[in-house]
Motif scaffolding. Structure first.
Motif, PDB file in Angstrom:
ATOM      1  N   MET A   1       8.599  -0.121 -18.378  1.00 32.60           N
ATOM      2  CA  MET A   1       8.659  -1.348 -19.180  1.00 32.60           C
ATOM      3  C   MET A   1       9.099  -2.499 -18.285  1.00 32.60           C
ATOM      4  SD  MET A   1      11.137  -2.051 -22.337  1.00 32.60           S
ATOM      5  CE  MET A   1      10.737  -0.450 -23.036  1.00 32.60           C
ATOM      6  N   LEU A   2       8.207  -3.457 -18.140  1.00 37.26           N
ATOM      7  CA  LEU A   2       8.484  -4.487 -17.134  1.00 37.26           C
ATOM      8  C   LEU A   2       8.819  -5.846 -17.724  1.00 37.26           C
ATOM      9  CD1 LEU A   2       5.758  -3.303 -14.658  1.00 37.26           C
ATOM     10  CD2 LEU A   2       8.188  -3.333 -14.201  1.00 37.26           C
ATOM     11  N   ILE A   3       8.817  -5.923 -19.025  1.00 30.99           N
ATOM     12  CA  ILE A   3       9.162  -7.202 -19.644  1.00 30.99           C
ATOM     13  C   ILE A   3      10.678  -7.332 -19.721  1.00 30.99           C
ATOM     14  CG2 ILE A   3       9.103  -8.473 -21.836  1.00 30.99           C
ATOM     15  CD1 ILE A   3       6.208  -7.561 -22.120  1.00 30.99           C
ATOM     16  N   ARG A   4      11.149  -8.499 -19.330  1.00 38.48           N
ATOM     17  CA  ARG A   4      12.586  -8.721 -19.304  1.00 38.48           C
ATOM     18  C   ARG A   4      12.943  -9.942 -20.127  1.00 38.48           C
ATOM     19  NH1 ARG A   4      15.021  -7.028 -13.628  1.00 38.48           N
ATOM     20  NH2 ARG A   4      14.363  -4.885 -13.853  1.00 38.48           N
ATOM     21  N   SER A   5      14.209 -10.076 -20.470  1.00 35.26           N
ATOM     22  CA  SER A   5      14.597 -11.255 -21.224  1.00 35.26           C
ATOM     23  C   SER A   5      14.439 -12.482 -20.337  1.00 35.26           C
ATOM     24  CB  SER A   5      16.016 -11.128 -21.765  1.00 35.26           C
ATOM     25  OG  SER A   5      16.887 -10.788 -20.734  1.00 35.26           O
ATOM     26  N   GLY A   6      13.989 -13.554 -20.926  1.00 36.00           N
ATOM     27  CA  GLY A   6      13.726 -14.777 -20.173  1.00 36.00           C
ATOM     28  C   GLY A   6      12.260 -14.932 -19.819  1.00 36.00           C
ATOM     29  N   LEU A  81       1.583  -5.916 -16.415  1.00 34.95           N
ATOM     30  CA  LEU A  81       2.318  -6.061 -15.170  1.00 34.95           C
ATOM     31  C   LEU A  81       2.324  -4.762 -14.391  1.00 34.95           C
ATOM     32  CD1 LEU A  81       5.503  -8.020 -16.283  1.00 34.95           C
ATOM     33  CD2 LEU A  81       3.597  -8.903 -14.978  1.00 34.95           C
ATOM     34  N   GLY A  82       2.400  -4.896 -13.082  1.00 30.64           N
ATOM     35  CA  GLY A  82       2.595  -3.745 -12.224  1.00 30.64           C
ATOM     36  C   GLY A  82       3.837  -3.981 -11.396  1.00 30.64           C
ATOM     37  N   ALA A  83       4.257  -2.952 -10.677  1.00 33.19           N
ATOM     38  CA  ALA A  83       5.377  -3.106  -9.755  1.00 33.19           C
ATOM     39  C   ALA A  83       4.907  -2.629  -8.392  1.00 33.19           C
ATOM     40  CB  ALA A  83       6.567  -2.289 -10.228  1.00 33.19           C
ATOM     41  N   ARG A  84       5.314  -3.342  -7.359  1.00 34.00           N
ATOM     42  CA  ARG A  84       4.902  -2.953  -6.009  1.00 34.00           C
ATOM     43  C   ARG A  84       5.972  -3.351  -5.003  1.00 34.00           C
ATOM     44  NH1 ARG A  84       0.352  -7.730  -5.515  1.00 34.00           N
ATOM     45  NH2 ARG A  84       1.834  -9.444  -5.489  1.00 34.00           N
ATOM     46  N   PHE A  85       5.859  -2.756  -3.828  1.00 37.45           N
ATOM     47  CA  PHE A  85       6.773  -3.126  -2.753  1.00 37.45           C
ATOM     48  C   PHE A  85       6.137  -4.234  -1.934  1.00 37.45           C
ATOM     49  CE2 PHE A  85       8.071   1.285  -3.595  1.00 37.45           C
ATOM     50  CZ  PHE A  85       9.389   1.039  -3.902  1.00 37.45           C
ATOM     51  N   THR A  86       6.959  -5.183  -1.502  1.00 35.10           N
ATOM     52  CA  THR A  86       6.464  -6.247  -0.648  1.00 35.10           C
ATOM     53  C   THR A  86       6.703  -5.841   0.811  1.00 35.10           C
ATOM     54  OG1 THR A  86       8.582  -7.357  -0.843  1.00 35.10           O
ATOM     55  CG2 THR A  86       6.857  -8.049  -2.363  1.00 35.10           C
ATOM     56  N   LYS A  87       6.263  -6.676   1.722  1.00 31.43           N
ATOM     57  CA  LYS A  87       6.363  -6.347   3.148  1.00 31.43           C
ATOM     58  C   LYS A  87       7.790  -6.088   3.614  1.00 31.43           C
ATOM     59  CE  LYS A  87       2.104  -8.317   4.897  1.00 31.43           C
ATOM     60  NZ  LYS A  87       1.469  -9.519   5.436  1.00 31.43           N
ATOM     61  N   ASP A  88       8.743  -6.822   3.037  1.00 30.62           N
ATOM     62  CA  ASP A  88      10.134  -6.651   3.478  1.00 30.62           C
ATOM     63  C   ASP A  88      10.824  -5.476   2.783  1.00 30.62           C
ATOM     64  OD1 ASP A  88      10.519  -7.647   0.978  1.00 30.62           O
ATOM     65  OD2 ASP A  88      11.907  -9.237   1.563  1.00 30.62           O
ATOM     66  N   GLY A  89      10.119  -4.754   1.941  1.00 30.81           N
ATOM     67  CA  GLY A  89      10.692  -3.585   1.300  1.00 30.81           C
ATOM     68  C   GLY A  89      11.329  -3.844  -0.049  1.00 30.81           C
ATOM     69  N   SER A  90      11.248  -5.062  -0.530  1.00 37.68           N
ATOM     70  CA  SER A  90      11.774  -5.336  -1.857  1.00 37.68           C
ATOM     71  C   SER A  90      10.682  -5.034  -2.886  1.00 37.68           C
ATOM     72  CB  SER A  90      12.237  -6.788  -1.966  1.00 37.68           C
ATOM     73  OG  SER A  90      11.165  -7.659  -1.745  1.00 37.68           O
ATOM     74  N   LYS A  91      11.122  -4.811  -4.108  1.00 35.53           N
ATOM     75  CA  LYS A  91      10.178  -4.452  -5.159  1.00 35.53           C
ATOM     76  C   LYS A  91       9.947  -5.670  -6.038  1.00 35.53           C
ATOM     77  CE  LYS A  91       9.596  -0.395  -8.095  1.00 35.53           C
ATOM     78  NZ  LYS A  91      10.356   0.680  -8.752  1.00 35.53           N
ATOM     79  N   GLN A 104      11.073 -10.798  -7.977  1.00 38.03           N
ATOM     80  CA  GLN A 104      11.632  -9.588  -7.398  1.00 38.03           C
ATOM     81  C   GLN A 104      12.420  -8.788  -8.428  1.00 38.03           C
ATOM     82  OE1 GLN A 104      13.412 -10.236  -3.484  1.00 38.03           O
ATOM     83  NE2 GLN A 104      15.073  -8.914  -4.090  1.00 38.03           N
ATOM     84  N   ILE A 105      12.313  -7.467  -8.408  1.00 35.83           N
ATOM     85  CA  ILE A 105      13.104  -6.647  -9.317  1.00 35.83           C
ATOM     86  C   ILE A 105      14.069  -5.715  -8.593  1.00 35.83           C
ATOM     87  CG2 ILE A 105      11.609  -6.724 -11.334  1.00 35.83           C
ATOM     88  CD1 ILE A 105      10.334  -4.135 -10.472  1.00 35.83           C
ATOM     89  N   ALA A 106      13.941  -5.615  -7.268  1.00 32.93           N
ATOM     90  CA  ALA A 106      14.897  -4.817  -6.507  1.00 32.93           C
ATOM     91  C   ALA A 106      15.020  -5.417  -5.116  1.00 32.93           C
ATOM     92  CB  ALA A 106      14.435  -3.374  -6.420  1.00 32.93           C
ATOM     93  N   PRO A 107      16.223  -5.351  -4.523  1.00 30.62           N
ATOM     94  CA  PRO A 107      16.426  -5.946  -3.208  1.00 30.62           C
ATOM     95  C   PRO A 107      15.666  -5.191  -2.119  1.00 30.62           C
ATOM     96  CG  PRO A 107      18.387  -4.764  -3.904  1.00 30.62           C
ATOM     97  CD  PRO A 107      17.462  -4.762  -5.073  1.00 30.62           C
ATOM     98  N   ALA A 108      15.544  -5.828  -0.971  1.00 34.04           N
ATOM     99  CA  ALA A 108      14.821  -5.237   0.154  1.00 34.04           C
ATOM    100  C   ALA A 108      15.474  -3.934   0.593  1.00 34.04           C
ATOM    101  CB  ALA A 108      14.792  -6.223   1.310  1.00 34.04           C
ATOM    102  N   LYS A 109      14.631  -2.959   0.897  1.00 32.63           N
ATOM    103  CA  LYS A 109      15.108  -1.652   1.313  1.00 32.63           C
ATOM    104  C   LYS A 109      14.268  -1.230   2.505  1.00 32.63           C
ATOM    105  CE  LYS A 109      16.855   1.671  -1.980  1.00 32.63           C
ATOM    106  NZ  LYS A 109      16.487   2.467  -3.150  1.00 32.63           N
ATOM    107  N   ALA A 110      14.918  -0.848   3.593  1.00 31.48           N
ATOM    108  CA  ALA A 110      14.202  -0.531   4.832  1.00 31.48           C
ATOM    109  C   ALA A 110      13.147   0.553   4.618  1.00 31.48           C
ATOM    110  CB  ALA A 110      15.185  -0.097   5.898  1.00 31.48           C
ATOM    111  N   ALA A 111      13.481   1.544   3.790  1.00 31.84           N
ATOM    112  CA  ALA A 111      12.580   2.674   3.553  1.00 31.84           C
ATOM    113  C   ALA A 111      11.233   2.236   2.999  1.00 31.84           C
ATOM    114  CB  ALA A 111      13.237   3.673   2.609  1.00 31.84           C
ATOM    115  N   HIS A 112      11.235   1.089   2.298  1.00 31.75           N
ATOM    116  CA  HIS A 112       9.991   0.641   1.679  1.00 31.75           C
ATOM    117  C   HIS A 112       9.350  -0.522   2.433  1.00 31.75           C
ATOM    118  CE1 HIS A 112      10.820   3.294  -1.580  1.00 31.75           C
ATOM    119  NE2 HIS A 112      11.943   2.694  -1.881  1.00 31.75           N
ATOM    120  N   ALA A 113       9.934  -0.855   3.564  1.00 35.64           N
ATOM    121  CA  ALA A 113       9.443  -2.008   4.313  1.00 35.64           C
ATOM    122  C   ALA A 113       8.060  -1.743   4.905  1.00 35.64           C
ATOM    123  CB  ALA A 113      10.430  -2.379   5.400  1.00 35.64           C
ATOM    124  N   THR A 114       7.513  -2.810   5.447  1.00 35.85           N
ATOM    125  CA  THR A 114       6.146  -2.876   5.981  1.00 35.85           C
ATOM    126  C   THR A 114       5.435  -1.551   6.235  1.00 35.85           C
ATOM    127  OG1 THR A 114       6.967  -4.821   7.125  1.00 35.85           O
ATOM    128  CG2 THR A 114       4.751  -4.085   7.696  1.00 35.85           C
TER     129      THR A 114
END
Ligand code: ZN
Length: 131
Positions: A1-6, A81-91, A104-114
């Motif tokens: 579920m990707l809909i958020r308040s606001g 809506l979909g969710a994906r990782f960006t180049k810097d590893g954030s979601k 953005q829905i999650a902070p950058a994480k090295a494991a998911h980076a480029t």
């Protein structure tokens, strides 16, 4: 579920169909959301200390999340809506229709980076090619 308040959502079914409005609250457990000006009801109240005049109070009732769709400004309509990782590893969330990122829905994480998502996709394609 990707809909958020606001978020701005478009109501896709029911009496308020076509209305674009802001999500005030999302109840994940119930799968419902309260959307500004949507499913508005009047509650009749007797005179009391809190409401010395009595009368009618207007409030919104929760609507089923399946009845609203995230409003994409680029597409100018309700989208999925979909969710994906960006180049810097954030979601981030993105519009399935035009691909525009919508926050953005999650902070950058090295494991998911480029390239991490590229690596995941590549073997699948190779396997498909063999068949
Ligand atoms: Zn879009």
């Amino acid at each position: 579920m990707l809909i958020r308040s606001g978020d701005t959502v478009e109501v896709i079914t029911g009496a308020d169909r076509g209305v674009k409005s802001r999500v005030i609250l999302v109840d994940r457990a119930a799968g419902k959301a309260i959307v500004e000006g949507v499913a508005r009801v009047y509650k009749h109240v007797r005179r009391s200390q809190k409401h010395p005049q009595g009368g009618r109070l207007s409030k919104e009732m929760p609507v089923q999340l399946s009845n609203v769709a995230f409003y994409c400004a680029t597409c100018d309509k309700g989208v999925r809506l979909g969710a994906r990782f960006t180049k810097d590893g954030s979601k981030e969330r993105f519009c399935r229709k035009c691909g525009t990122g919508v926050g953005q829905i999650a902070p950058a994480k090295a494991a998911h980076a480029t390239g991490s998502d590229v690596k995941k996709k590549a073997p699948a394609k190779a396997a498909a090619a063999k068949k």
